[in-house]
Enzyme design. Structure first.
Site, PDB file in Angstrom:
ATOM      1  N   HIS A 177       0.860  -1.177   0.000  1.00 58.49           N
ATOM      2  CA  HIS A 177       0.000   0.000   0.000  1.00 58.49           C
ATOM      3  C   HIS A 177       0.901   1.233   0.000  1.00 58.49           C
ATOM      4  CE1 HIS A 177      -4.145  -1.241   0.033  1.00 58.49           C
ATOM      5  NE2 HIS A 177      -3.944  -2.109   1.008  1.00 58.49           N
ATOM      6  N   ILE A 219       2.108   3.470   1.974  1.00 58.97           N
ATOM      7  CA  ILE A 219       3.241   3.639   2.887  1.00 58.97           C
ATOM      8  C   ILE A 219       4.431   2.784   2.472  1.00 58.97           C
ATOM      9  CG2 ILE A 219       2.440   1.872   4.519  1.00 58.97           C
ATOM     10  CD1 ILE A 219       3.487   3.630   6.772  1.00 58.97           C
ATOM     11  N   ASP A 232      -0.648   6.692  -3.747  1.00 58.58           N
ATOM     12  CA  ASP A 232      -1.961   6.371  -4.313  1.00 58.58           C
ATOM     13  C   ASP A 232      -2.443   7.443  -5.281  1.00 58.58           C
ATOM     14  OD1 ASP A 232      -2.097   4.012  -2.965  1.00 58.58           O
ATOM     15  OD2 ASP A 232      -3.728   4.570  -1.622  1.00 58.58           O
TER      16      ASP A 232
END
Length: 400
Positions: A146, A148, A176
């Site tokens: 994801h 991070i 993102d």
């Protein structure tokens, strides 16, 4: 009034932030975007790994909310791509599409038989954009992740935070939305321009790690040139100097200062009644004293009082607004960056506006996020399928 992407047809197979953000941009600019959605609960590895915990979470439940900006200006069709009928429908859609955007793990589309090679053979003008964490090649290709994780690998996370403190996690904004979603939209738009010159579509490989690393282009330039590793909170752009910083004000709010250029620094010192500091902007031995004085001085007035004083004196300053304050900010209002759209039953739904401004072909918010499968019958009818065939497929679970 036409929009920049009028006539462009996009198939959107994405679920989480980067893909829907990419296709929101395309839809806002006039593209016809059809969300291809799974008609039932997720199956396969996701369901097996989740077990009793289930696979539906807060993100999934919000997808069809009229407040979900990432779903606006889109249609929804529910298709089971693992079924023969679902695959047939998808191929027919792809034959008529200009763009496909997906965010499967590398190799998943090929296993499903719906990859770029399969589709481009049917539609050579197709632009196929795949957004993944680490891209389609390399040793991390198959790793899950994801935001991070991607910004950590790209070096972004190492630069965020205060001296001696753990890194500050910037929500999921960098990888993102900027590294994935915006880069995806740029890639699609560039491929559309290239197609207008060559007549051919192409595969666009977007890596959120690559996009995050690209954002650090200037930071890496400085590092490569000087060899000095930046330390958190010690550079001019992350709180290392008192004249590019954040200060608490009398009312418990924050004012931001960005007086880097000598003339802006001089204006700031005059406004704070400390002209004696003007000659010491680049004197590192004076920074602690300047920071202490600035900190105490800014506590003597409210945030808005300081903003009025500083902006009146040609100083780079900004109020740190919370999300409840942003919609009433006069600049936000003037730029129409918070808008109201009519929702179900005449309800007024607030959303972030269209950020790209065009003089002749503006984008717009034409509809709110659809319910899963809301446009299935309409889309299939336009593809030439008969009602009895649609009913049969629905009964078999191939569509919703």
């Amino acid at each position: 009034m036409t929009a920049p992407l009028d006539g462009i047809k996009v198939l959107d197979l994405t679920k989480l932030a980067p893909g829907p953000f990419c296709t929101m941009f395309l839809a806002d600019l006039g593209a016809e975007v059809i969300k291809i959605e799974e008609p039932g609960p997720p199956t396969g590895r996701r369901a097996d790994q989740a077990g009793a915990a289930g696979t539906q979470g807060p993100i999934s439940s919000f997808s069809s909310s009229p407040y979900n900006a990432l779903g606006r200006n889109k249609q929804s069709i529910g298709i089971n791509l693992k079924s023969g009928a679902g695959k047939e429908i998808y191929f027919r859609l792809a034959e008529r599409a200009d763009v496909i955007v997906e965010e499967y793990r590398p190799g998943v589309a090929k296993r499903l038989g719906i990859d770029y090679e399969q589709l481009s053979a049917r539609n050579p003008r197709l632009i196929y954009c795949a957004i993944t964490g680490f891209g389609q090649n390399g040793p991390y290709r198959d790793l899950v992740g994801h935001d991070i994780n991607y910004i950590a690998t790209a070096g972004v996370l190492s630069m965020l935070g205060r001296p001696g403190q753990p890194p500050t996690i910037p929500h999921n904004l960098v990888a993102d939305y900027a590294g994935g979603g915006m880069h995806g939209a740029i890639g699609v738009l560039a491929a559309l321009v290239a197609r207008s010159q060559t007549g051919r579509g192409q595969y666009v490989d977007i890596s959120m790690m690559d996009g995050s690393l690209a954002i650090l282009a200037q930071a890496f330039s400085a590092f490569f040139a000087g060899g000095k590793l930046p330390q958190r909170g010690e550079t001019i752009f992350d709180g290392g100097i008192p004249n590019y910083n954040v200060y608490l004000t009398k009312d418990g709010k924050y004012i931001t200062i960005a007086a880097i250029e000598p003339w802006f620094f001089a204006n700031l010192c005059r406004a704070l009644g400390r002209e004696d500091f003007i000659a010491h902007e680049f004197d590192s031995s004076k920074r602690a004293e300047i920071a202490r004085v600035f900190t105490e001085t800014f506590k003597t007035k409210t945030r808005d009082e300081w903003f009025a004083i500083l902006t009146r004196n040609d100083i780079c300053a900004g109020r740190m607004l919370t999300l409840d304050e942003v919609p009433s900010d006069p600049q936000v209002l003037a730029r129409e960056m918070i808008v109201e759209v009519e929702g179900p039953g005449g309800q007024k739904i607030k959303q972030v506006g269209v950020s790209l401004k065009f003089s002749d072909t503006p984008g717009s918010i034409r509809s709110l996020a659809p319910q899963l499968g809301q446009h299935t019958d309409e889309i299939l009818g336009a593809l030439g399928y008969a009602k009895d065939e649609i009913d049969r497929w629905r009964e078999a679970g191939a569509i919703k």
